[in-house]
Design a protein around this motif. Structure first.
Motif, mmCIF file in Angstrom:
data_model
loop_
_atom_site.group_PDB
_atom_site.id
_atom_site.type_symbol
_atom_site.label_atom_id
_atom_site.label_comp_id
_atom_site.label_asym_id
_atom_site.label_seq_id
_atom_site.Cartn_x
_atom_site.Cartn_y
_atom_site.Cartn_z
ATOM 1 N N ILE A 10 -22.416 -11.324 11.764
ATOM 2 C CA ILE A 10 -23.690 -11.820 12.254
ATOM 3 C C ILE A 10 -23.485 -13.300 12.508
ATOM 4 O O ILE A 10 -23.042 -14.030 11.617
ATOM 5 N N GLU A 11 -23.765 -13.739 13.725
ATOM 6 C CA GLU A 11 -23.542 -15.140 14.083
ATOM 7 C C GLU A 11 -24.859 -15.806 14.453
ATOM 8 O O GLU A 11 -25.762 -15.172 15.003
ATOM 9 N N HIS A 12 -24.945 -17.087 14.136
ATOM 10 C CA HIS A 12 -26.113 -17.895 14.458
ATOM 11 C C HIS A 12 -25.654 -19.204 15.087
ATOM 12 O O HIS A 12 -24.668 -19.795 14.650
ATOM 13 N N ASP A 13 -26.388 -19.644 16.094
ATOM 14 C CA ASP A 13 -26.165 -20.979 16.648
ATOM 15 C C ASP A 13 -26.742 -21.987 15.663
ATOM 16 O O ASP A 13 -27.802 -21.756 15.082
ATOM 17 N N ALA A 14 -26.031 -23.081 15.479
ATOM 18 C CA ALA A 14 -26.471 -24.080 14.513
ATOM 19 C C ALA A 14 -26.064 -25.467 14.981
ATOM 20 O O ALA A 14 -25.203 -25.618 15.848
ATOM 21 N N THR A 15 -26.694 -26.461 14.392
ATOM 22 C CA THR A 15 -26.389 -27.858 14.664
ATOM 23 C C THR A 15 -25.991 -28.515 13.352
ATOM 24 O O THR A 15 -26.672 -28.348 12.337
ATOM 25 N N THR A 55 -25.436 -24.708 3.781
ATOM 26 C CA THR A 55 -24.283 -25.543 3.463
ATOM 27 C C THR A 55 -23.052 -24.659 3.452
ATOM 28 O O THR A 55 -23.012 -23.647 2.757
ATOM 29 N N VAL A 56 -22.076 -25.042 4.256
ATOM 30 C CA VAL A 56 -20.855 -24.253 4.416
ATOM 31 C C VAL A 56 -19.686 -25.040 3.845
ATOM 32 O O VAL A 56 -19.492 -26.210 4.177
ATOM 33 N N ARG A 57 -18.918 -24.397 2.973
ATOM 34 C CA ARG A 57 -17.713 -25.018 2.417
ATOM 35 C C ARG A 57 -16.543 -24.675 3.338
ATOM 36 O O ARG A 57 -16.283 -23.512 3.610
ATOM 37 N N THR A 58 -15.886 -25.711 3.852
ATOM 38 C CA THR A 58 -14.751 -25.509 4.748
ATOM 39 C C THR A 58 -13.726 -26.610 4.546
ATOM 40 O O THR A 58 -14.104 -27.782 4.384
ATOM 41 N N PRO A 59 -12.448 -26.278 4.550
ATOM 42 C CA PRO A 59 -11.423 -27.318 4.389
ATOM 43 C C PRO A 59 -11.317 -28.235 5.614
ATOM 44 O O PRO A 59 -10.693 -29.274 5.558
ATOM 45 N N HIS A 60 -11.954 -27.857 6.706
ATOM 46 C CA HIS A 60 -11.896 -28.646 7.942
ATOM 47 C C HIS A 60 -13.190 -29.424 8.178
ATOM 48 O O HIS A 60 -13.558 -29.687 9.328
ATOM 49 N N ALA A 61 -13.874 -29.786 7.113
ATOM 50 C CA ALA A 61 -15.166 -30.462 7.235
ATOM 51 C C ALA A 61 -15.073 -31.747 8.050
ATOM 52 O O ALA A 61 -15.977 -32.080 8.816
ATOM 53 N N SER A 62 -13.981 -32.454 7.917
ATOM 54 C CA SER A 62 -13.857 -33.741 8.609
ATOM 55 C C SER A 62 -13.766 -33.578 10.129
ATOM 56 O O SER A 62 -13.952 -34.544 10.868
ATOM 57 N N THR A 75 -20.777 -11.953 7.268
ATOM 58 C CA THR A 75 -20.388 -10.567 7.483
ATOM 59 C C THR A 75 -21.604 -9.647 7.430
ATOM 60 O O THR A 75 -22.612 -9.956 6.791
ATOM 61 N N GLU A 76 -21.494 -8.527 8.084
ATOM 62 C CA GLU A 76 -22.540 -7.513 8.061
ATOM 63 C C GLU A 76 -22.714 -6.984 6.631
ATOM 64 O O GLU A 76 -23.823 -6.707 6.195
ATOM 65 N N GLN A 77 -21.614 -6.873 5.904
ATOM 66 C CA GLN A 77 -21.666 -6.417 4.513
ATOM 67 C C GLN A 77 -22.491 -7.388 3.664
ATOM 68 O O GLN A 77 -23.279 -6.968 2.819
ATOM 69 N N THR A 138 -21.342 -16.448 1.481
ATOM 70 C CA THR A 138 -20.744 -17.615 2.110
ATOM 71 C C THR A 138 -20.612 -17.389 3.612
ATOM 72 O O THR A 138 -20.390 -16.267 4.067
ATOM 73 N N PHE A 139 -20.759 -18.450 4.337
ATOM 74 C CA PHE A 139 -20.647 -18.413 5.792
ATOM 75 C C PHE A 139 -19.364 -19.110 6.229
ATOM 76 O O PHE A 139 -18.847 -19.969 5.523
ATOM 77 N N GLN A 140 -18.909 -18.751 7.415
ATOM 78 C CA GLN A 140 -17.824 -19.472 8.077
ATOM 79 C C GLN A 140 -18.469 -20.329 9.151
ATOM 80 O O GLN A 140 -19.500 -19.979 9.708
ATOM 81 N N ILE A 141 -17.831 -21.440 9.452
ATOM 82 C CA ILE A 141 -18.328 -22.289 10.525
ATOM 83 C C ILE A 141 -17.253 -22.332 11.612
ATOM 84 O O ILE A 141 -16.073 -22.464 11.330
ATOM 85 N N LEU A 142 -17.694 -22.154 12.853
ATOM 86 C CA LEU A 142 -16.781 -22.105 13.991
ATOM 87 C C LEU A 142 -17.213 -23.139 15.015
ATOM 88 O O LEU A 142 -18.408 -23.320 15.260
#
Length: 149
Positions: A10-15, A55-62, A75-77, A138-142
């Motif tokens: 499931i994806e959402h547009d975000a800012t 709030t998304v935890r990602t190693p590529h935050a910078s 995920t759908e799950q 948890t979410f992923q950020i793309l």
């Protein structure tokens, strides 16, 4: 994971609202709020808040900047689990407790109050264990792909 198992997202547009590179955290605001309005698990996704901040935890935050348009993905799950926790289990608890109390006492008022108390207890437990549950949701950020002609 088995080869034939397909993971739906499931994806959402975000800012991007803020970036904390030292803690590897990116806070985003979901732009498509109307899609969440009909979802019974919307409060779980937004941590019980109605402002649709995640709030998304990602190693590529910078690599993200405030104001950047991104996509967050769950995920759908994860969605199914949130729906179960937010609606199905409380309904089952409500009906089970009401039925048990009524069969024991034949008092409708006691059954109704007991059912409400069981539901309130369930949501209080969800609130108390919110930090433990947050690790499961948890979410992923793309980065949004820009179309270049």
């Amino acid at each position: 994971m088995p080869k034939n198992e397909k993971i739906e997202y499931i994806e959402h547009d975000a800012t991007v609202e803020s970036v904390d590179a030292s803690a590897n955290l990116v806070t985003v605001v979901i732009n498509d709020r109307e899609e969440c309005g009909s979802c019974p698990a919307a409060t779980l996704c937004s941590g019980g808040k109605c402002d649709n901040r995640v709030t998304v935890r990602t190693p590529h935050a910078s690599s993200y900047a405030k104001g950047e348009e991104v996509i967050i993905r769950g995920t759908e799950q994860m969605h199914h689990r949130a729906v179960m926790l937010a609606t199905v289990i409380p309904c089952i608890a409500l009906v089970a407790v009401m039925t048990a109390i009524y069969l024991l006492t034949f008092n409708q008022l006691a059954a109704a109050l007991g059912g409400l108390a069981a539901t309130m207890f369930f949501f209080a437990m969800l609130y108390l264990f919110r930090n433990r549950l947050a690790h499961e949701f948890t979410f992923q950020i793309l980065k949004r792909q820009t179309d270049k002609p």
